[in-house]
Design a protein around this motif. Structure first.
Motif, mmCIF file in Angstrom:
data_model
loop_
_atom_site.group_PDB
_atom_site.id
_atom_site.type_symbol
_atom_site.label_atom_id
_atom_site.label_comp_id
_atom_site.label_asym_id
_atom_site.label_seq_id
_atom_site.Cartn_x
_atom_site.Cartn_y
_atom_site.Cartn_z
ATOM 1 N N PRO A 1 0.814 -1.229 0.000
ATOM 2 C CA PRO A 1 0.000 0.000 0.000
ATOM 3 C C PRO A 1 0.845 1.276 0.000
ATOM 4 O O PRO A 1 0.503 2.250 -0.666
ATOM 5 C CB PRO A 1 -0.827 -0.123 1.280
ATOM 6 C CG PRO A 1 -0.929 -1.591 1.525
ATOM 7 C CD PRO A 1 0.385 -2.153 1.074
ATOM 8 N N ALA A 2 1.947 1.270 0.741
ATOM 9 C CA ALA A 2 2.817 2.444 0.743
ATOM 10 C C ALA A 2 3.419 2.672 -0.630
ATOM 11 O O ALA A 2 3.547 3.818 -1.089
ATOM 12 C CB ALA A 2 3.926 2.279 1.783
ATOM 13 N N ALA A 3 3.785 1.598 -1.318
ATOM 14 C CA ALA A 3 4.344 1.726 -2.663
ATOM 15 C C ALA A 3 3.321 2.303 -3.628
ATOM 16 O O ALA A 3 3.652 3.141 -4.475
ATOM 17 C CB ALA A 3 4.836 0.366 -3.153
ATOM 18 N N VAL A 4 2.073 1.857 -3.513
ATOM 19 C CA VAL A 4 1.016 2.381 -4.390
ATOM 20 C C VAL A 4 0.842 3.877 -4.169
ATOM 21 O O VAL A 4 0.760 4.669 -5.125
ATOM 22 C CB VAL A 4 -0.304 1.636 -4.129
ATOM 23 C CG1 VAL A 4 -1.450 2.296 -4.886
ATOM 24 C CG2 VAL A 4 -0.190 0.170 -4.542
ATOM 25 N N THR A 5 0.782 4.285 -2.904
ATOM 26 C CA THR A 5 0.602 5.703 -2.575
ATOM 27 C C THR A 5 1.770 6.544 -3.077
ATOM 28 O O THR A 5 1.581 7.611 -3.674
ATOM 29 C CB THR A 5 0.454 5.864 -1.052
ATOM 30 O OG1 THR A 5 -0.655 5.110 -0.606
ATOM 31 C CG2 THR A 5 0.249 7.317 -0.686
ATOM 32 N N LEU A 6 2.970 6.076 -2.839
ATOM 33 C CA LEU A 6 4.141 6.839 -3.257
ATOM 34 C C LEU A 6 4.240 6.919 -4.774
ATOM 35 O O LEU A 6 4.591 7.972 -5.322
ATOM 36 C CB LEU A 6 5.406 6.192 -2.683
ATOM 37 C CG LEU A 6 5.630 6.411 -1.183
ATOM 38 C CD1 LEU A 6 6.724 5.488 -0.667
ATOM 39 C CD2 LEU A 6 5.974 7.861 -0.885
ATOM 40 N N ALA A 7 3.931 5.827 -5.458
ATOM 41 C CA ALA A 7 3.980 5.849 -6.923
ATOM 42 C C ALA A 7 2.982 6.848 -7.485
ATOM 43 O O ALA A 7 3.283 7.583 -8.441
ATOM 44 C CB ALA A 7 3.716 4.451 -7.481
ATOM 45 N N ALA A 8 1.779 6.902 -6.905
ATOM 46 C CA ALA A 8 0.767 7.860 -7.364
ATOM 47 C C ALA A 8 1.222 9.292 -7.101
ATOM 48 O O ALA A 8 1.019 10.187 -7.936
ATOM 49 C CB ALA A 8 -0.565 7.587 -6.674
ATOM 50 N N THR A 9 1.850 9.525 -5.950
ATOM 51 C CA THR A 9 2.340 10.871 -5.628
ATOM 52 C C THR A 9 3.443 11.287 -6.585
ATOM 53 O O THR A 9 3.505 12.439 -7.036
ATOM 54 C CB THR A 9 2.843 10.913 -4.175
ATOM 55 O OG1 THR A 9 1.810 10.477 -3.301
ATOM 56 C CG2 THR A 9 3.265 12.314 -3.790
#
Length: 910
Positions: free
Chosen positions: A377-385
C-alpha cells in the motif's frame, strides 16, 4: 543434522560474499563427516598442501572424527555450506575454519576454503565469525602456522584490521592475531560489508531476465491452498503490467494463472520446471505453503534474487514465521537474496536497463531519486504521488515485511550508484537501528537521505515485521536520525516535498532566505514560517504589487538574485483579482537556473515540477524549480534541506579513543561476575569495589565512600577521608535528595557530622528504610550532571546525558545517542540539553570544565560499546567544577548478553 547439547545456535548466520551471493555459516557437527570428506577430496593438491603442509587427498576416519566432534569451547569449528548441485537437500561444505585452545586465552587456528569459491572473501568472513565465537569463549588471541607461499591466507590475517604479528622460523610463517576489535578492523568489516551488499543489490536491480512463478504449481493441492486465489490475482497483475510496460525486461511465466498468455514480444510461457531457462530474478506469486518448495527448485537457474509478492508468512503467527525462516534458509543457501514477503516489487528506470518486476501497471518517470518502502500500500501511494508531482526516480523497491532485503541494503547500493543522487526511505519499522545509523551516516556524507517513519516514535511494529522490543524513550528515534545525518520527514507528503528540492535544486550555501511575495501579508507569513524553520530573512526580501508589470517583476527578481543578496529564495504569488500569468514563474525559473541559487515557489495553479518553472542553466542542463500548494510546505521543505546542507559542511569528528583503556581486564572482570552465577534476568548490581574496578578499566574513578551506621563510625571515616565531608543515605532515591533530608553537605567537624548522622538516621527510620549511611569527601563545587548508559534490545548501547535535579528530570531534559560516538557526537550530546547553559557560565556563574565532562561521556560510550553485558550504568552525580569532573557515585549492572542487532561480524537477518 543432530545438534549436540552445547551446540551454539547463535553462531549460525547467513552471509553475503564478495560477488553478492550468499551462503550459510554454522558450527560443525558430527553428521558433517561425509560432507567434510567430499570437501577434502575435491580440493586441489595445492590447497591441501597449504592446509596440511602435505598433499592430503582424503581424511582418515580418526581425522574425521576429531574434526567433526568438537566441544564448541576449547575446540570449535565453523563451516560454510551450500546445497549440493545434484541433491539440494544435502549440504556441501565450501569452507572450514577452526580453532583449538592451546593455553588460556590463546588458540591455534586453521582455515580451508574450497577452490571453487576462493577469491570471494569467504576466508575473511570465516575469520570474523570465528573470532567472534572465540571472544565469546574467552579466547583473546589466535596463532597460525602458514607457508610463506600461501599469500592468500597471509593477506586474510593482515588485511582483517586486527593487531597482527608474524615471524618466520624453519620456513614457516607464524602469525599471531589479537582478537580485540580495533577501529581498523571495524572499518574493514564495514567496507567489505558495503561492497558485498551493494553487489547483491546491483544483481537484483540490473536483472533483465525475470521468471514469474504463478500459483499453478504441479502439486495436488496447488489450486486449493490458502492464498491461491490471491496469488493468482497478483500473478495476473504482473503479466498485465509486463504487457503494458515491459521496460527492458524479458518475463518468463511458469504455470500462469491464465490459460493463454497475451501475445507480447517480452513475454514467454514456460511449461514445466525442466523448461526454465537461465534467469536473473524470480517473482514468486504462490500460496505461502508452496513457496519454500519453489525456491528449492530454483537451483541451477542462475537467479540472484527472489521477490516474494504473496503474503501468508510471519504475519500469520508462529507457523508462518517458521515458513518464512525456511524460505530464507532455502534462498540464502542457493546464493539468493529475498525481497518480501508481501512486496510490491522492483522497478528501475535507467535508460537501456529498465527493470519491470512489480505489480505497478506504470513505471515512474526516470529521475535521480532512489525510493525504498516496505508495504505494498505504501508503494502504491508513493507511486501515485510521484506521478502527480512529476518527480522521477532511479529505482523503486518495496521490501514488504523485509525478511531479508531492507533499507540498509539499498543505502549500501545507492552510495556508489551514479543514477541515484537522492535516497528516500519510507520505513514502517527499523529492525536494526545500529546498522541503519552506521550505513545512513556514511551515505548522508555523500548524498542526501530523507526518511519518514510510520508513527512518531518508530515503535509501531506492523504484523510480519521482525523487530525487537525497546525500552528506549520515544525521542530516541529522533536522536538516532540526527546522529545519522538524515533528513526526517513528518509524512510521505513532506518526503516528496523535500525530494523535489534535493533532486532539482543545488544544496544551499547558507540559511539567509530572500522572499518575493505578491502581498505584504504573504511576505510576513513566509517570514514567520522561515524563522520557525531555522532560516533568517535577508534584507533583499520584497513584495510585488498587484498591478506589477513585466519590468517590475524582472527588477524585483534581479535584486533578489543579486550576488550575496541571500542564500535561498522563496517566491509566493497568489493573485487576487487578475488571473495568474506565467511571467513571475518563468522569470524566477530563469534566475534560479542562471545563478544556481536554491529556490522554491508557491504559485496558484502550479504544483510539483511544472514546465512553467523549468529553465536552461549555463551548462545546458534543465533546472526545475519545485512548486508547492502552500507557502508553509515550501518553507518547511527548504528548512529541512538547509539543515542538511549545514550538517554536510560540519566536521563529524573521529571515533573517541580515550587513553588508559584496558579492555582485556574489563572483559575478564565481567566474565568472572557472570561465571559466579546468580545473575537475574535484569542483571546483577555490582558491589562498589567491583564496580570501581570495572570502571577503572576505562579511566573512570568514582570517589570513595565509606559505609557507616553510627556517628562514631562516621567521624572515623571523615578523619580518614579528610574534612569537609558529605553524608548521604545509601538509599538509591534519597541519596540524591537534599530537600528530603537524604544528603547533608560541607560538614566541617565532628559535632556537625554527629548531628547530621542523628537527623539522617531519624529520617531513614521514619521512611522505613535501612539506616545505612555513607561518608564522602566534599568535591569541588560545580554543576551536577548525570551520565547513563543502557543496553537496549533494539538500539543497543544508548548513552544519555543530563543535568541533575528534579526540574530537569520532570521536564525530560535528557539527550541520548547510540554508541559508538565520535568526538563531535559527544560534544553535541552535552550541548543538546536545554539546561546546558549552566555549564557555560549562565547568569555569571563560573565556567564548568566541559572538556572534563565530555571525557567522562566518551569513556562511558566506549565502555558501553565494548561490553554488551553492561545492562546499565549510572554515574550520578558527576560534579563538573571549574577544573575537573568528580564522579561521586556509580551504579553498574551486568547480565548475560544477547547478540546485538549489529554484531562485530557480517550477517544477514536471521
Amino acid at each position: 543434522m543432530n545438534e549436540t547439547p552445547a551446540y551454539p545456535v547463535a553462531w549460525e548466520a547467513d552471509v553475503v560474499l564478495r560477488d553478492g551471493t550468499t551462503t550459510h555459516v554454522r558450527p560443525i557437527v558430527p553428521d558433517d563427516a561425509d560432507a567434510l570428506q567430499r570437501f577434502q577430496m575435491h580440493q586441489s593438491e595445492r590447497s591441501s598442501y597449504y592446509r596440511f603442509f602435505a598433499p592430503v587427498r582424503s581424511l582418515t576416519d580418526r581425522e574425521l572424527e576429531k574434526f567433526t566432534n568438537v566441544d564448541h569451547t576449547d575446540r570449535a569449528a565453523l563451516v560454510a555450506v551450500r546445497p549440493g548441485p545434484d541433491e539440494p537437500s544435502v549440504e556441501d561444505i565450501i569452507g572450514v575454519a577452526r580453532y583449538d585452545v592451546v593455553e588460556p586465552g590463546l588458540a591455534e587456528v586453521a582455515f580451508n576454503v574450497a577452490d571453487s569459491v576462493q577469491g570471494m572473501g569467504l576466508g575473511s568472513v570465516l575469520l570474523e565469525h570465528l573470532a567472534a565465537a572465540a571472544r565469546e569463549r574467552g579466547v583473546r588471541r589466535f596463532t597460525a602456522d602458514v607457508l610463506p607461499q600461501n599469500g592468500t591466507m597471509l593477506a586474510v590475517f593482515r588485511d582483517a584490521g586486527y593487531g597482527v604479528r608474524q615471524q618466520i622460523d624453519d620456513g614457516v610463517v607464524t602469525v599471531s592475531v589479537d582478537l580485540d576489535p580495533t577501529e581498523r578492523s571495524r572499518e574493514v568489516m564495514a567496507d567489505r560489508e558495503h561492497r558485498a551488499e551493494a553487489r547483491s543489490m546491483q544483481a537484483l536491480l540490473s536483472a533483465r531476465r525475470v521468471l514469474l512463478v504463478g500459483p499453478g504449481l504441479p502439486q495436488d493441492d496447488g489450486g486449493d491452498a490458502p492464498g491461491a486465489q490471491s496469488a493468482a490475482l497478483l500473478a495476473q497483475r504482473v503479466i498485465d503490467a509486463a504487457v503494458a510496460d515491459p521496460g527492458d525486461t524479458e518475463l518468463f511465466v511458469l504455470d500462469a494463472p491464465c490459460a493463454v498468455l497475451p501475445d507480447a514480444p517480452a513475454l514467454h510461457a514456460v511449461a514445466t520446471w525442466d523448461d526454465v531457462p537461465p534467469v536473473d530474478l524470480v517473482l514468486l506469486s504462490l500460496p505461502a505453503v508452496h513457496a519454500v518448495a519453489a525456491v528449492r527448485r530454483l537451483a541451477g537457474t542462475g537467479a540472484r534474487g527472489v521477490v516474494v509478492l504473496s503474503a501468508g508468512f510471519a504475519e500469520t503467527g508462529p507457523g508462518g514465521l517458521e515458513r518464512q525462516r525456511e524460505l530464507l534458509r532455502a534462498a540464502h543457501g542457493l546464493g539468493m537474496r529475498v525481497v518480501g514477503p508481501a512486496s510490491y516489487g522492483i522497478v528501475t528506470t535507467v535508460p537501456g536497463a529498465r527493470l519491470r518486476a512489480s505489480l505497478a501497471d506504470r513505471a515512474p518517470a526516470p529521475g535521480v531519486v532512489g525510493l525504498f518502502c516496505q508495504s505494498s500500500p505504501a508503494a502504491v501511494t508513493l507511486a501515485a504521488t510521484l506521478e502527480r508531482r512529476g518527480l522521477g526516480v532511479s529505482a523503486l523497491v518495496s521490501a514488504g515485511h523485509r525478511a531479508d532485503v531492507s533499507g540498509n541494503d539499498l543505502m549500501q547500493y545507492w552510495l556508489t550508484d551514479p543514477a541515484t543522487q537522492v535516497a528516500c526511505l519510507y520505513l514502517e519499522s527499523i529492525g536494526n537501528p545500529r546498522k541503519f545509523t552506521r550505513v545512513a551516516r556514511r551515505l548522508a556524507a555523500e548524498k542526501p537521505v530523507v526518511v519518514v517513519v510510520a508513527g512518531r516514535s518508530g515503535q509501531v511494529v506492523p504484523p510480519g515485521h521482525a523487530v525487537r522490543a525497546t525500552s528506549a524513550p520515544r525521542a530516541m528515534l529522533d536522536a538516532m536520525l540526527r546522529q545519522a545525518g538524515v533528513i526526517r520527514a513528518e509524512n510521505t507528503h513532506q518526503l516528496i516535498d523535500i525530494a523535489q528540492v534535493l533532486a532539482h535544486q543545488p544544496l544551499p550555501r547558507g540559511g539567509r532566505v530572500g522572499i518575493l511575495a505578491s502581498s505584504a501579508a504573504l511576505a510576513a507569513l513566509v517570514a514567520e514560517a522561515a524563522a520557525a524553520n531555522g532560516l533568517v530573512v535577508a534584507a533583499s526580501s520584497d513584495f510585488l504589487a498587484p498591478e506589477r508589470s513585466a519590468d517590475d517583476v524582472r527588477r524585483s527578481v534581479e535584486a533578489l538574485y543579486a550576488d550575496d543578496a541571500c542564500d535561498v529564495v522563496v517566491v509566493v504569488d497568489v493573485p487576487v483579482v487578475m488571473p495568474r500569468g506565467d511571467v513571475v514563474a518563468r522569470t524566477v525559473a530563469q534566475a534560479a537556473a542562471r545563478t544556481g541559487r536554491t529556490t522554491v515557489v508557491s504559485v496558484v495553479g502550479l504544483h510539483g515540477l511544472p514546465d512553467e518553472l523549468a529553465a536552461t542553466a549555463p551548462d545546458g542542463s534543465t533546472v526545475r524549480v519545485p512548486a508547492y500548494s502552500t507557502p508553509e510546505d515550501a518553507v518547511a521543505a527548504l528548512g529541512k534541506v538547509v539543515g542538511y546542507a549545514r550538517w554536510r559542511e560540519q566536521d563529524h569528528g573521529a571515533p573517541v579513543r580515550p587513553s588508559g583503556v584496558d579492555r582485556t581486564r574489563a572483559r575478564r572482570i565481567v566474565e568472572q561476575v557472570l561465571a559466579s552465577g546468580g545473575t537475574p534476568d535484569d542483571g546483577a548490581l555490582l558491589d562498589d569495589a567491583t564496580a570501581a574496578e570495572l570502571l577503572g578499566c576505562y579511566g573512570l574513578h568514582p570517589w570513595r565512600a565509606a559505609s557507616v551506621r553510627t556517628a562514631d563510625e562516621a567521624v572515623a571515616a571523615a578523619q580518614e577521608l579528610g574534612w569537609p565531608v558529605a553524608l548521604k543515605t545509601a538509599d538509591q532515591v534519597l541519596r540524591h535528595r537534599t530537600d528530603l533530608g537524604g544528603v547533608r553537605l560541607d560538614l566541617g567537624d565532628a559535632d556537625e557530622l554527629r548531628d547530621a548522622v542523628e537527623r539522617m538516621t531519624a529520617v531513614a527510620v521514619a521512611t522505613g528504610i535501612e539506616p545505612v549511611l555513607e561518608v564522602q569527601s566534599m568535591a569541588p563545587a560545580g554543576v551536577a550532571v548525570v551520565v547513563r548508559s543502557v543496553e537496549d534490545p533494539l538500539f543497543g548501547p544508548v548513552v544519555s546525558f543530563g543535568l541533575a535535579g528534579d526540574a530537569v528530570d520532570l521536564l525530560g531534559d535528557v539527550a541520548s545517542a547510540v554508541a559508538p560516538l565520535t568526538d563531535v557526537d559527544v560534544r553535541d550530546l552535552v550541548r543538546a540539553v536545554r539546561a546546558a547553559p549552566r555549564l557555560f557560565g549562565y547568569q555569571g556563574a563560573p565556567l564548568a570544565d566541559v572538556d572534563a565532562v565530555e571525557d567522562v561521556v566518551a569513556r562511558v560510550a566506549v565502555m558501553a560499546d565494548d561490553l554488551p553485558e553492561l545492562a546499565s550504568l549510572e554515574l550520578y552525580p558527576v560534579v563538573v567544577a571549574e577544573r575537573g569532573a568528580s564522579t561521586l557515585h556509580a551504579a553498574v549492572r551486568v547480565r548475560r548478553a544477547t547478540e546485538r542487532r549489529d554484531p562485530l561480524r557480517r550477517v544477514l537477518p536471521a
